[in-house]
Write a protein that holds these residues in place. Structure first.
Motif, PDB file in Angstrom:
ATOM      1  N   ASP A   1      40.422 -86.894   0.417  1.00  0.00           N
ATOM      2  CA  ASP A   1      41.279 -86.545  -0.710  1.00  0.00           C
ATOM      3  C   ASP A   1      42.718 -86.839  -0.319  1.00  0.00           C
TER       4      ASP A   1
ATOM      5  N   ASP B   1      45.361 -86.027  -1.563  1.00  0.00           N
ATOM      6  CA  ASP B   1      46.247 -84.875  -1.732  1.00  0.00           C
ATOM      7  C   ASP B   1      46.070 -83.865  -0.595  1.00  0.00           C
ATOM      8  N   GLN B   2      44.892 -83.871   0.016  1.00  0.00           N
ATOM      9  CA  GLN B   2      44.628 -82.968   1.147  1.00  0.00           C
ATOM     10  C   GLN B   2      44.978 -83.611   2.483  1.00  0.00           C
TER      11      GLN B   2
ATOM     12  N   LYS C   1      51.885 -94.002  -1.240  1.00  0.00           N
ATOM     13  CA  LYS C   1      52.226 -92.580  -1.298  1.00  0.00           C
ATOM     14  C   LYS C   1      51.912 -91.907   0.035  1.00  0.00           C
TER      15      LYS C   1
END
Length: 343
Positions: free
Chosen positions: A78, A80-81, A315
Motif C-alpha cells: 500500500d 500510503d502505508q 510520490k
C-alpha cells in the motif's frame, strides 16, 4: 556523538532486470506485504541503479522498473502505508554510495561471492559498478537508518558488509551509533526458491527455459502447466521434512507449497506423507493458481496505465527524500564537507 536510538525501519529492494518470478514473490514481496503495518516504517524500492551494473536496453529497463512496481502494488504493498519508489529518483543513494566507496576496503569487496559468481572468468571485462555495487547497497539501507533488511540467504553477506561499513564509518568519524547495525531478516519456508528443472539452482529470470520458473505475469493455465511438469524424483513424499535433505526438487516443491499456504514445510509433509507426485503436483498447481492469478491479473491492469505507476513512484520518491536528505546532509557534515546555507 553518543549512541542514538533508531526508529525501527525496514528497507529492501528488487532489481528490475528481466521479469518478476515466483522467487521474487515468495522470497521478498510476500514478506514485504506481511511486514507492512507491523509497527515499523517500511520502505520498498525498485533498485534501478543496480540494474545497470550490466547492460540494459533503456526501453526494457523502463518497462522492467514499472513491472516490479506493479508487482509490489498487485501483491498488496500500500503506497500510503509504505514508501514505494525507484532508486534513481532519489539522488542521495548515489551520493552516499560514493562516500561508502571511500569507507569500504578492497579486501571486503574481494570477498563478495556474488561478484565472483556473476563475473565468472571474465571479471576484467565487467563494469566497475558490478564490482562496487555492494557499497551502493549499503548506502540504500543506511541512507534511511534502516534497522531490518528482509533478504534471501544469498544476500546475507551484503547485509554483513553493510554492518562493516556502518561500524567503520562510526568508528573513523567518532560518530558512535550514527549509522545503525541493520539486521538481516531471513525467515519462512521458501526464502530461496529453486529452479523447477534443477532443484540445485536458484529460480532465475535469466534461465535458459521458461519452464524453469514461474513468472508473475504467467496466466493460470501456464502456472498449472509448469508445476505439473516440474521435475521430481520417483519416490513418494516421506514421513518427515528432514528426509527431503537429499531430494532438492522435492524439497523445493514442498517449500513453495508451504509458503503459498502460509504453513510450515513440516506440516505439508505430514499432510501429504506417502503421496505420489500425481497427487501432490496438481494440488500445488491449484494452490499456486488461486494465490498468483489475482496478482498477475492486477499486474496486467496496472501495466496498461504506466502513468499511474509513475505517479505512485514519484510520490514515493518525494517521501523517501524527506527521510533520506537530512541523513545525507548530516553524513556530509560528519565527514567534513562544507555545506553552504542561506542565499
Amino acid at each position: 556523538m553518543t549512541d542514538v536510538a533508531h526508529t525501527p525501519r525496514v528497507f529492501s529492494g528488487i532489481k528490475p532486470s528481466g521479469g518478476l518470478t515466483l522467487g521474487n514473490y515468495l522470497g521478498a514481496i510476500k514478506r514485504f506485504v506481511e511486514t507492512q503495518g507491523q509497527g515499523m516504517d517500511t520502505i520498498y524500492c525498485v533498485v534501478d541503479l543496480h540494474a545497470i551494473t550490466v547492460w540494459q536496453d533503456p526501453a526494457d529497463l523502463r518497462n522492467a522498473t514499472r513491472e516490479v512496481a506493479a508487482g509490489y502494488l498487485a501483491s498488496g504493498i500500500d503506497p500510503d502505508q509504505s514508501v514505494l519508489f525507484n532508486q534513481s529518483q532519489v539522488s542521495a543513494h548515489a551520493e552516499l554510495g560514493w562516500l561508502f566507496n571511500c569507507v569500504a576496503r578492497l579486501g571486503w569487496m574481494n570477498r563478495m561471492t556474488q561478484f565472483k559468481e556473476k563475473a565468472g572468468k571474465n571479471a576484467e571485462k565487467q563494469s566497475l559498478g558490478l564490482y562496487a555495487y555492494p557499497s551502493l547497497m549499503a548506502a540504500d539501507i543506511l541512507l534511511y537508518h534502516a534497522t531490518h533488511v528482509p533478504v534471501g540467504e544469498d544476500q546475507k553477506q551484503h547485509v554483513e558488509l553493510t554492518r562493516d561499513i556502518a561500524a567503520k564509518f562510526n568508528h573513523d568519524y567518532k560518530a558512535d551509533g550514527f549509522f545503525p547495525m541493520p539486521e538481516p531478516v531471513i525467515e519462512g519456508p521458501a526464502t530461496r526458491v529453486m529452479n523447477l528443472r534443477d532443484g540445485t539452482k536458484k529460480m532465475s529470470k535469466s534461465g535458459e527455459s521458461d519452464m524453469e520458473r514461474i513468472n508473475m505475469t504467467d496466466d493460470a493455465a501456464t502456472i498449472a502447466k509448469k508445476f505439473k511438469k516440474a521435475r521430481t524424483d520417483p519416490a513418494p513424499l516421506p514421513e518427515t521434512y528432514k528426509e527431503l535433505s537429499e531430494r532438492p526438487e522435492a524439497r523445493n516443491l514442498v517449500d513453495i507449497y508451504a509458503s503459498l499456504s502460509d504453513t510450515s514445510a513440516e506440516a505439508v509433509v505430514t499432510e501429504y506423507a506417502g503421496a505420489g507426485w500425481g497427487q501432490f503436483k496438481p494440488a500445488l498447481a491449484d494452490l499456486a493458481v488461486s494465490k498468483l492469478s489475482p496478482i498477475s491479473e492486477e499486474m496486467d491492469r496496472l501495466m496498461k496505465d504506466p502513468a499511474e505507476i509513475d505517479r505512485i513512484l514519484g510520490k514515493g520518491a518525494d517521501r523517501a527524500r524527506e527521510i533520506a536528505n537530512p541523513i545525507l546532509e548530516r553524513t556530509y557534515d560528519i565527514v567534513g564537507m562544507v555545506r553552504s546555507t542561506g542565499a
